[in-house]
Design a protein around this motif. Structure first.
Motif, mmCIF file in Angstrom:
data_model
loop_
_atom_site.group_PDB
_atom_site.id
_atom_site.type_symbol
_atom_site.label_atom_id
_atom_site.label_comp_id
_atom_site.label_asym_id
_atom_site.label_seq_id
_atom_site.Cartn_x
_atom_site.Cartn_y
_atom_site.Cartn_z
ATOM 1 N N SER A 238 0.623 18.552 -1.655
ATOM 2 C CA SER A 238 1.348 17.125 -1.764
ATOM 3 C C SER A 238 1.875 16.795 -2.980
ATOM 4 C CB SER A 238 0.312 16.153 -1.161
ATOM 5 O OG SER A 238 -0.674 15.951 -2.340
ATOM 6 N N LYS A 239 1.951 17.517 -4.049
ATOM 7 C CA LYS A 239 2.310 17.099 -5.331
ATOM 8 C C LYS A 239 3.700 16.935 -5.210
ATOM 9 C CE LYS A 239 1.421 18.282 -10.067
ATOM 10 N NZ LYS A 239 0.696 19.041 -11.093
ATOM 11 N N THR A 240 3.835 15.833 -5.787
ATOM 12 C CA THR A 240 5.635 15.626 -5.619
ATOM 13 C C THR A 240 5.918 14.539 -6.950
ATOM 14 O OG1 THR A 240 7.626 14.719 -4.330
ATOM 15 C CG2 THR A 240 5.368 13.418 -4.353
ATOM 16 N N THR A 241 7.328 14.633 -7.434
ATOM 17 C CA THR A 241 7.736 13.895 -8.420
ATOM 18 C C THR A 241 8.941 12.885 -8.036
ATOM 19 O OG1 THR A 241 7.334 15.457 -10.230
ATOM 20 C CG2 THR A 241 8.822 13.881 -10.687
ATOM 21 N N VAL A 242 8.931 11.566 -8.302
ATOM 22 C CA VAL A 242 9.600 10.556 -7.702
ATOM 23 C C VAL A 242 10.062 9.685 -8.831
ATOM 24 C CG1 VAL A 242 8.970 10.534 -5.442
ATOM 25 C CG2 VAL A 242 7.822 8.952 -7.049
ATOM 26 N N ALA A 243 11.128 9.158 -8.686
ATOM 27 C CA ALA A 243 11.713 7.953 -9.706
ATOM 28 C C ALA A 243 10.563 6.975 -9.680
ATOM 29 C CB ALA A 243 12.946 7.446 -9.391
ATOM 30 N N ALA A 244 10.272 6.486 -10.856
ATOM 31 C CA ALA A 244 9.043 5.099 -10.830
ATOM 32 C C ALA A 244 9.652 4.111 -10.235
ATOM 33 C CB ALA A 244 8.842 4.869 -12.446
ATOM 34 N N ARG A 245 10.887 3.775 -10.356
ATOM 35 C CA ARG A 245 11.317 2.473 -9.488
ATOM 36 C C ARG A 245 11.207 2.550 -7.910
ATOM 37 N NH1 ARG A 245 15.881 5.236 -11.235
ATOM 38 N NH2 ARG A 245 17.140 5.816 -9.591
ATOM 39 N N ASP A 246 11.211 3.826 -7.204
ATOM 40 C CA ASP A 246 11.158 3.935 -5.844
ATOM 41 C C ASP A 246 9.500 4.171 -5.676
ATOM 42 O OD1 ASP A 246 13.955 3.694 -5.860
ATOM 43 O OD2 ASP A 246 14.060 5.959 -6.252
ATOM 44 N N ALA A 247 8.555 4.348 -6.549
ATOM 45 C CA ALA A 247 7.332 4.719 -6.222
ATOM 46 C C ALA A 247 6.652 3.760 -5.392
ATOM 47 C CB ALA A 247 6.439 5.210 -7.370
ATOM 48 N N ASN A 248 6.641 2.515 -5.441
ATOM 49 C CA ASN A 248 5.907 1.681 -4.484
ATOM 50 C C ASN A 248 5.869 1.941 -3.265
ATOM 51 O OD1 ASN A 248 5.435 0.312 -7.032
ATOM 52 N ND2 ASN A 248 5.904 -1.719 -6.372
ATOM 53 N N SER A 249 7.149 1.852 -2.701
ATOM 54 C CA SER A 249 7.093 2.253 -1.149
ATOM 55 C C SER A 249 6.511 3.514 -0.725
ATOM 56 C CB SER A 249 8.549 2.132 -0.709
ATOM 57 O OG SER A 249 9.331 3.087 -1.460
ATOM 58 N N LEU A 250 6.763 4.701 -1.454
ATOM 59 C CA LEU A 250 6.151 5.887 -1.350
ATOM 60 C C LEU A 250 4.588 5.790 -1.248
ATOM 61 C CD1 LEU A 250 6.583 8.794 -0.420
ATOM 62 C CD2 LEU A 250 6.564 9.351 -2.800
ATOM 63 N N VAL A 251 4.140 5.258 -2.436
ATOM 64 C CA VAL A 251 2.668 5.076 -2.454
ATOM 65 C C VAL A 251 1.921 4.483 -1.215
ATOM 66 C CG1 VAL A 251 0.695 4.002 -3.590
ATOM 67 C CG2 VAL A 251 2.432 5.278 -4.891
ATOM 68 N N SER A 252 2.577 3.324 -0.928
ATOM 69 C CA SER A 252 2.134 2.579 0.217
ATOM 70 C C SER A 252 2.127 3.315 1.584
ATOM 71 C CB SER A 252 3.020 1.057 0.462
ATOM 72 O OG SER A 252 2.917 0.491 -0.572
ATOM 73 N N GLU A 253 3.235 4.207 1.745
ATOM 74 C CA GLU A 253 3.404 5.221 2.768
ATOM 75 C C GLU A 253 2.533 6.234 2.740
ATOM 76 O OE1 GLU A 253 6.356 8.629 3.915
ATOM 77 O OE2 GLU A 253 7.261 6.719 3.198
ATOM 78 N N TRP A 254 1.961 6.641 1.868
ATOM 79 C CA TRP A 254 0.978 7.756 1.224
ATOM 80 C C TRP A 254 -0.329 7.006 1.803
ATOM 81 C CZ3 TRP A 254 1.162 11.576 -3.104
ATOM 82 C CH2 TRP A 254 2.210 12.381 -3.047
ATOM 83 N N LEU A 255 -0.781 6.026 1.209
ATOM 84 C CA LEU A 255 -1.927 5.384 1.459
ATOM 85 C C LEU A 255 -2.276 5.069 3.098
ATOM 86 C CD1 LEU A 255 -2.209 2.671 -1.250
ATOM 87 C CD2 LEU A 255 -3.326 5.022 -1.328
ATOM 88 N N ASN A 256 -1.334 4.374 3.781
ATOM 89 C CA ASN A 256 -1.225 4.431 5.344
ATOM 90 C C ASN A 256 -1.426 5.651 5.902
ATOM 91 O OD1 ASN A 256 -1.136 1.399 5.032
ATOM 92 N ND2 ASN A 256 1.175 1.648 5.280
ATOM 93 N N LYS A 257 -0.676 6.722 5.660
ATOM 94 C CA LYS A 257 -0.790 7.895 6.289
ATOM 95 C C LYS A 257 -2.213 8.810 5.845
ATOM 96 C CE LYS A 257 1.627 11.170 8.602
ATOM 97 N NZ LYS A 257 0.665 12.011 8.603
ATOM 98 N N MET A 258 -2.700 8.469 4.659
ATOM 99 C CA MET A 258 -3.920 9.135 4.266
ATOM 100 C C MET A 258 -4.962 8.489 5.118
ATOM 101 S SD MET A 258 -5.685 9.483 0.580
ATOM 102 C CE MET A 258 -7.221 10.349 0.515
ATOM 103 N N GLN A 259 -5.008 7.265 5.244
ATOM 104 C CA GLN A 259 -5.936 6.392 6.073
ATOM 105 C C GLN A 259 -5.766 7.095 7.711
ATOM 106 O OE1 GLN A 259 -8.104 3.809 4.900
ATOM 107 N NE2 GLN A 259 -9.005 3.767 6.708
ATOM 108 N N SER A 260 -4.831 7.333 7.954
ATOM 109 C CA SER A 260 -4.644 7.553 9.822
ATOM 110 C C SER A 260 -5.044 9.170 9.714
ATOM 111 C CB SER A 260 -3.458 7.568 10.143
ATOM 112 O OG SER A 260 -2.390 8.017 9.688
ATOM 113 N N ASP A 261 -4.535 9.972 8.554
ATOM 114 C CA ASP A 261 -4.757 11.133 8.722
ATOM 115 C C ASP A 261 -6.288 11.602 8.653
ATOM 116 O OD1 ASP A 261 -2.320 11.888 8.990
ATOM 117 O OD2 ASP A 261 -1.929 12.841 6.902
ATOM 118 N N MET A 262 -7.149 10.877 7.934
ATOM 119 C CA MET A 262 -8.404 11.058 7.935
ATOM 120 C C MET A 262 -9.223 10.852 8.884
ATOM 121 S SD MET A 262 -9.320 9.667 3.835
ATOM 122 C CE MET A 262 -11.113 10.011 3.990
#
Length: 473
Positions: A376-400
């Motif tokens: 899952s390792k990925t590099t993103v612009a810091a200014r765009d990270a909030n939405s991606l992190v929120s998406e990851w956290l929600n997806k991780m919760q459901s994937d688990m």
């Protein structure tokens, strides 16, 4: 392949479990035999679990209270059937003072209590006594109370979080005017637990009623939430009891009805404990350490600067996430970056953020999901990270949840009779066996229980003529 936790789950699941607790710095055995000291990170997980469940309990119009730790032994004598289930586990306070005798402190013989106290193993008795005074009329009903407390049950085979002499829990105690309302409430709180485990802990539960052989002492009905661990064993994660009128008659809990007559009330009790932390560990974690659902992770993101000169930029990124309401830990210690990474892998932080010289120059961050690792390792612009992190956290919760559900489905075996059950056990199939309850009412099933250390876990909610049996913790 080298792993952080040895032995691995496949090699020795029980030892893996205890070594993971140490590696993740969750808890340790206390100097008091059978008790545990929950360390800051372990307690932070429990606090998040507790606080989320507390919200759901209060949403059911339940009020929190606190009752004494010590319970008069006379209260237990009033409810013999209930106490029989705890009598061998009770810790008893017999003296109220110490005295220096022959150079060491010992209980002062002159301070012996006329009536000993029991350190609460559960609080039905002392709460029942209070309710008998607090309830006078049907207008006082329903009464719904809950307390978060520690309890003591002298455990002969302790294991961190799963079985300890002292543990932490919530115990709800509700009172109703009718049996219909009481049993409906017991079932409702059972469902609250199941929803909580699924939505917050990402753990699907086997839900059902305990058989008469396994029912809580003094209950008419016991509804249980059973979890299937990765090694296939069952863990009873929470129970809700319809206590009928056993306690109301023992403690004279009566109300004046709208018919002008006195009636005994109907009561329920329900509880979950720090045992759920054990369920969480054994349901999701891997050979590198803890894996935490984002909803109860103390830190949803850990930020790891590779070198000290990246700390300032890392601090700016941390503030950005904190302002977005994400729980963050900035590890700006002078430890080696590889050591910091492994520390937080073992602790199960959902998202790991690495910041090196290139990230500072490019104003980016490099992120990795704990449950997917390098894939899952990925590099993103810091200014765009909030939405991606929120998406990851929600997806991780459901994937688990999805992963746990899929694994559980492979661990439930339908067998039509004892011959099929015996064959499955002999073949070392792990998990739950579902078979007709009537098939367990013969001496041959008792022989299988003794031989394979299995027990009836619960009746199947979907069809109560079937029962689940399994080995358990």
């Amino acid at each position: 392949m080298k792993t952080a936790i040895t032995p691995t789950r496949a090699e020795n699941f029980s030892e893996w479990y205890l070594n993971l607790i140490a590696a993740a710095d969750l808890a340790e055995n206390s100097p008091v035999r059978g008790c545990m000291t929950v360390k800051p990170y372990g307690w932070a997980i429990w606090e998040l679990m507790r606080d989320e469940l507390d919200k759901r309990i209060k949403a059911e119009a339940v009020q929190n209270v606190q009752f004494p730790l010590l319970i008069p032994i006379e209260y237990f004598n009033r409810e013999a059937e209930h106490v029989e289930g705890f009598a061998k586990e009770c810790a008893v306070v017999t003296h109220y003072r110490l005295k220096n005798i022959d150079g060491s402190l010992q209980p002062d013989p002159d301070s012996k209590l006329t009536d000993p106290y029991i350190i609460r193993p559960t609080s039905e008795t002392i709460i029942g006594e209070a309710m008998s005074r607090w309830i006078q009329s049907y207008r006082d009903l329903p009464m719904k109370l809950n307390q978060w407390a520690n309890v003591m049950r002298w455990e002969m085979r302790p294991r961190l979080f799963l079985r300890t002499s002292e543990f932490f829990w919530q115990e709800g105690h509700n009172v109703f005017a009718t049996h219909k309302d009481a049993d409906a409430d017991a079932r409702k709180m059972h469902k609250v637990y199941g929803d909580y485990a699924r939505e917050v802990l990402a753990i699907p539960s086997v839900m059902g009623e305990k058989t008469p052989e396994e029912r809580f002492a003094g209950a008419d009905h016991t509804y249980t939430m059973e979890h299937i661990m990765q090694d296939g064993k069952a863990l009873q994660a929470g129970t809700s009891h319809d206590l009928g009128q056993h306690f109301s008659k023992s403690f004279d809990i009566k109300y004046l009805g709208d018919d002008g007559q006195l009636h005994h009330a109907w009561t329920t009790s329900w509880g979950v404990s720090t045992r759920m932390v054990g369920s969480l560990i054994m349901s999701h974690s891997d050979d590198d350490g803890l894996v935490l659902p984002p909803k109860i992770a103390p830190y949803q993101i850990v930020i790891i600067p590779i070198l000290q000169e990246q700390n300032e930029y890392a601090g700016q990124v941390a503030k950005q996430f904190i302002d977005a309401g994400i729980r963050v830990w900035l590890d700006d210690s002078d430890a080696r970056s590889s050591d910091k990474m492994w520390k937080w892998i073992k602790r199960g932080v959902p998202v790991r953020v690495e910041i090196g010289a290139k990230e500072v120059t490019d104003e980016t961050i490099t992120m990795t999901r704990r449950d997917l690792g390098k894939a899952s390792k990925t590099t993103v612009a810091a200014r765009d990270a909030n939405s991606l992190v929120s998406e990851w956290l929600n997806k991780m919760q459901s994937d688990m949840l999805d992963a746990c559900t899929a694994r559980n489905q492979t661990m439930i075996h339908n067998v039509k009779d004892l011959a099929k059950l015996s064959r499955g056990l002999a073949e070392n199939k792990i998990g739950f066996f579902r078979l007709p309850y009537a098939a367990t009412q013969v001496p041959e099933f008792d022989e299988l229980m003794n031989q394979y250390k299995i027990s009836r876990r619960c009746l199947d909610d979907a069809d109560p003529t079937f029962v689940f049996v399994a080995k358990s913790y």
